[in-house]
Scaffold this motif. Sequence first.
Motif, short mmCIF file in Angstrom:
data_model
loop_
_atom_site.label_atom_id
_atom_site.label_comp_id
_atom_site.label_asym_id
_atom_site.label_seq_id
_atom_site.Cartn_x
_atom_site.Cartn_y
_atom_site.Cartn_z
N MET B 134 0.82 -1.20 0.00
CA MET B 134 0.00 0.00 0.00
C MET B 134 0.86 1.26 0.00
SD MET B 134 -3.00 -0.59 2.73
CE MET B 134 -4.34 -1.72 2.45
N GLN B 135 0.48 2.19 -0.85
CA GLN B 135 0.99 3.55 -0.73
C GLN B 135 -0.21 4.42 -0.39
OE1 GLN B 135 3.25 5.35 -3.78
NE2 GLN B 135 4.98 3.98 -3.54
N TRP B 136 0.06 5.63 0.06
CA TRP B 136 -1.03 6.57 0.34
C TRP B 136 -2.12 5.92 1.20
CZ3 TRP B 136 -0.34 11.57 -0.84
CH2 TRP B 136 0.59 11.90 -1.83
N GLY B 137 -1.70 5.15 2.19
CA GLY B 137 -2.66 4.55 3.11
C GLY B 137 -3.59 3.55 2.43
N GLY B 138 -3.28 3.15 1.20
CA GLY B 138 -4.11 2.15 0.53
C GLY B 138 -4.87 2.70 -0.66
N SER B 139 -4.74 3.99 -0.98
CA SER B 139 -5.44 4.54 -2.15
C SER B 139 -4.69 4.23 -3.42
CB SER B 139 -5.62 6.05 -2.10
OG SER B 139 -5.46 6.53 -0.86
N LEU B 140 -3.44 3.81 -3.27
CA LEU B 140 -2.65 3.46 -4.43
C LEU B 140 -1.84 2.22 -4.05
CD1 LEU B 140 -2.19 4.74 -7.24
CD2 LEU B 140 -0.12 5.78 -6.33
N LEU B 141 -1.64 1.32 -5.02
CA LEU B 141 -0.85 0.12 -4.75
C LEU B 141 0.45 0.18 -5.54
CD1 LEU B 141 -3.69 -2.55 -4.87
CD2 LEU B 141 -2.73 -1.41 -2.86
N GLU B 142 1.48 -0.41 -4.97
CA GLU B 142 2.79 -0.43 -5.60
C GLU B 142 3.25 -1.87 -5.72
OE1 GLU B 142 5.98 1.07 -3.14
OE2 GLU B 142 7.24 1.53 -4.86
N ILE B 273 -9.05 11.65 -0.25
CA ILE B 273 -8.27 10.44 -0.01
C ILE B 273 -7.77 10.34 1.42
CG2 ILE B 273 -5.92 9.58 -0.47
CD1 ILE B 273 -6.62 9.82 -3.40
N GLN B 274 -7.23 11.43 1.92
CA GLN B 274 -6.72 11.48 3.30
C GLN B 274 -7.75 10.92 4.28
OE1 GLN B 274 -5.62 12.41 7.00
NE2 GLN B 274 -4.14 13.00 5.44
N HIS B 275 -9.02 11.27 4.09
CA HIS B 275 -10.06 10.80 4.99
C HIS B 275 -10.52 9.39 4.64
CE1 HIS B 275 -13.26 11.12 7.93
NE2 HIS B 275 -14.07 10.57 7.05
N TRP B 276 -10.75 9.17 3.35
CA TRP B 276 -11.33 7.91 2.89
C TRP B 276 -10.53 6.71 3.36
CZ3 TRP B 276 -15.41 5.47 1.71
CH2 TRP B 276 -15.33 4.23 1.07
N VAL B 277 -9.19 6.78 3.30
CA VAL B 277 -8.40 5.60 3.66
C VAL B 277 -8.54 5.25 5.14
CG1 VAL B 277 -6.73 5.94 1.81
CG2 VAL B 277 -6.24 6.89 4.05
N GLY B 278 -8.94 6.22 5.96
CA GLY B 278 -9.16 5.91 7.37
C GLY B 278 -10.52 5.28 7.62
N ALA B 279 -11.45 5.49 6.66
CA ALA B 279 -12.84 5.06 6.85
C ALA B 279 -13.20 3.85 6.01
CB ALA B 279 -13.79 6.22 6.50
N MET B 280 -12.35 3.48 5.04
CA MET B 280 -12.75 2.49 4.04
C MET B 280 -12.96 1.08 4.59
SD MET B 280 -9.30 2.26 1.77
CE MET B 280 -7.75 1.69 2.44
N ALA B 281 -12.46 0.81 5.80
CA ALA B 281 -12.67 -0.53 6.36
C ALA B 281 -14.04 -0.65 7.06
CB ALA B 281 -11.54 -0.87 7.34
N SER B 282 -14.84 0.44 7.05
CA SER B 282 -16.17 0.41 7.66
C SER B 282 -17.05 -0.61 6.93
CB SER B 282 -16.84 1.78 7.56
OG SER B 282 -16.00 2.78 8.11
N LYS B 283 -17.88 -1.34 7.71
CA LYS B 283 -18.71 -2.36 7.06
C LYS B 283 -19.87 -1.73 6.30
CE LYS B 283 -17.20 -5.68 10.43
NZ LYS B 283 -16.53 -4.66 11.28
#
Lengths: 255, 329
Positions: B134-142, B273-283
């Motif tokens: 993960m890069q960018w907290g998971g918004s981009l993959l490397e 993105i900054q916010h989304w990556v913190g919230a994306m694991a929400s069910k």
Amino acid sequence: MRILVCVKRVPAPGSRINVTPDSLNVDTNHLGFTTSPHEECAVEEAAQIVEQHGGGVTVLTVGPSEAEEQLRYAASVGATAFVLVSNDTGIDWDPQQTADAIIESIAELEADQGQFDLILFGNESADSGGHQVGIRVAVALGRPAVNGIKGIEVGVQGVTARREVDGGYEVYSLEIPAVLGVKEGINLPRYPTMKGRLASKKAEISARETQVAPGAQQRRRLHQPEETVIETEILGTSSDAAPKIVDLLEELGVL
Amino acid sequence: MAGVYVVVEHDQGQLAPSAGEALTAARRLSDHLNEPVIAVVIGEATTEFVSLCEEHGIPKAVSVLDPQIVDYGPELWGQAMAELFSLTEARVVMATGTDRGNEILAQASARAQIPFVANCINAEFSGAWELTRMQWGGSLLEDVTLDTSSLFISYAHHSVEAEPLAAASATQIESIEMNLDPVLCRSLVQDRVTLSEGTTLSTAAVVVSGGRGVGSAEGFASLEALAGLLSGKVGCSRAVTNNGWRSHADQVGQTGTRIAPDIYIACGISGAIQHWVGAMASKNILAINTDPEANMVTKAGYAVIADLHEVVPAIIAEIERRRGNSTST
């Protein structure tokens, strides 16, 4: 206190990060750049410590020549000396290469001007997020290092550092010289003042060239994560949606 | 060189919530490499640790002992893992990419002079390592490759779901006594301060968050009330902390807290993105926003396109109305 802060220039993306046609970099054509957030707070913390205890703040960055912009920004918010270690290869060095470049620069800076009492890093960079450069530097220098720091107090013998954990914090008591990985939230960074802007224009940037050994980690491709397309169910367009929302909360068993 | 050594994270003996994730990821990598998985605990093997290993069918675990390991210390734990790596000639040392997991592996890999790749979501070896991280907290993959045999790897937190086996099997515990350099005790935890007992933002089943759209610190009162009714926690976006409306401890995002609630109620949050990556694991996500095109709305399972200042009080009133009804009947 003599403090060194290592910062990284990173793009400032909005709601999507696009990649270049060769898939090796973030497409920054329509993006601005900023200092990685944890590191912006590290610069602020260093400035506050020096305001209280005297000393100076040196800011170092490894990156393209454009990273001068981030060093000048640091000058506008209290930093006093600036080092740009150029990497104009167009792609980030891997964590070990980056650490090596920093270790070499620190050795020269300390030989010239004396030891840094504190070396601050961001906990991890906003873009590549390798979670290790500061620690590799600390291990090479034989200095204590703790990451995740959201509070620093300077005492007579050393520093007390607070590390955030779920529901509270851990306290570390370190002798100096020490290395700390700082997290956003340790402070609220100041905005540059008029005086700061002038200092920024006058700041002298010391440019350094370095040769790094080939890296072990090779980037092959940057790509978007697979997105599951979500069909958003619109529950309403006014407060009349409340009963439907509460139905949903009941259904999910959270009420 | 053989074996997948996985650090099972704990704090003073209490296993971290990510411990099962680490063992699951290790089992998969061990299957892929066709090499055994060995669970590692720094300190005594507690009964809780042993049962977790048994639930995951781990045949062998190692307890790393040194009288100096009285608490967590990044340098001491890192050195212990580096020495274990040389002693056992491990192929892989891995952990879950929590704050501690990444810190231990960074310390250990630097001391062992081995590369460390953080926050991977996949790792394969066929002559060389091929990893996706993960890069960018998971918004981009490397995708990266490494031409080495041994490697230190962390798996991104929440990227693997803990999957214990249907039937447990016995785990054999081996104790390894070490004689670590006493100077490394300089960075042991000295003290702990608890600010809130029980549920926290990262463990809450319900999180009610506000963004720029809330408009002020006072504007959070209704969000507080709603979170209270749902026994949840209040969160916020980075714009809110930057405006000084709420403490950074409430910030959900890449540089704040990563949450994984049953439902995330995002009020007036655009969803950068900054916010989304913190919230994306929400069910489940319910977005309340006046802008139907907001990123948060298009990524949410449920949305209300309206002003949060009208919707949130209406939800509170509706819950109170139903509760009032149920107590009177």
